[in-house]
Design an enzyme around this catalytic site. Sequence first.
Site, PDB file in Angstrom:
ATOM      1  N   GLU A 171       0.789  -0.971  -0.073  1.00 39.73           N
ATOM      2  CA  GLU A 171       0.143  -0.097   0.153  1.00 39.73           C
ATOM      3  C   GLU A 171       1.100   1.183  -0.065  1.00 39.73           C
ATOM      4  O   GLU A 171       0.465   2.348  -0.699  1.00 39.73           O
ATOM      5  CB  GLU A 171      -0.795  -0.083   1.154  1.00 39.73           C
ATOM      6  CG  GLU A 171      -2.018  -1.183   1.032  1.00 39.73           C
ATOM      7  CD  GLU A 171      -2.674  -1.421  -0.227  1.00 39.73           C
ATOM      8  OE1 GLU A 171      -2.985  -0.155  -0.646  1.00 39.73           O
ATOM      9  OE2 GLU A 171      -2.991  -2.384  -0.616  1.00 39.73           O
ATOM     10  N   HIS A 230       1.620   2.408  -3.478  1.00 38.97           N
ATOM     11  CA  HIS A 230       0.706   3.270  -4.044  1.00 38.97           C
ATOM     12  C   HIS A 230       0.848   4.420  -3.754  1.00 38.97           C
ATOM     13  O   HIS A 230       0.588   5.320  -4.649  1.00 38.97           O
ATOM     14  CB  HIS A 230      -0.749   2.662  -3.663  1.00 38.97           C
ATOM     15  CG  HIS A 230      -1.090   1.450  -4.454  1.00 38.97           C
ATOM     16  ND1 HIS A 230      -1.199   1.162  -5.687  1.00 38.97           N
ATOM     17  CD2 HIS A 230      -1.629   0.269  -3.874  1.00 38.97           C
ATOM     18  CE1 HIS A 230      -1.514   0.042  -6.264  1.00 38.97           C
ATOM     19  NE2 HIS A 230      -1.741  -0.580  -4.689  1.00 38.97           N
TER      20      HIS A 230
END
Length: 234
Positions: free
Chosen positions: A104, A107
């Site tokens: 994550e 991202h």
Amino acid sequence: MYYPMFYFDPTYIFVLVGLIICLAASAKMRSTFSKYSRVRNHWGMTGREAAEQVLHRAGIYDVRVEHISGNLTDHYDPRSKVLRLSDATYNSTSVAAVGVAAHECGHAVQHATGYVPLKLRSSLVPAANFGSSIAWPLILIGLLINGQSSALFLNLGILAFSLAVLFQIVTLPVEFNASSRALHLLSGNGMLYEDEVRSVRKVLTAAALTYVAGAASAILQLLRIIVLSNSRRR
């Protein structure tokens, strides 16, 4: 006594194959995550601590790390610059949790560096949501009516569903790149040992397969729609 035969739609094979692919990928992801969620990383870092370290080592200090309820509901919200980690990740010290948290973070790094595929995916969200919601009503109308209007509704339905398929396809390089960034940050900064990095790679590869399966299922569904449309026109 006469018993009517039930009509069998051969295009359901596309749906069945897509379903099998998705179920297999989901099962692989669950089993892999479950396996490595029982392996503690050598530093005893939680998913939250790993995420904060990865973000800071990538030069990102304006992203908050928060907890979100649920299992594997982890995601990065670029609008509010918040990285949300699920119950299975936030306070867990497992190798799997660190890997998911770092993914994550990948991202967040994409967002900070203006990664083009991420921008493209974000711009496609409204169109993909609209397309997926309106596609089947348009297609059903096209299948039920006759004349030139039938072809128009069918073509509009195919176009609408194609937007959802395009979103699934564009998602693939975004997810692959986020995993690649995560592995680089974890190994390059010495946050994990080599064997732990290999374990993380297995977790992220299994997760990536779910996106591949989703894209494959969407493409198969689009093929089914095209076959149904061509059969109707004939």
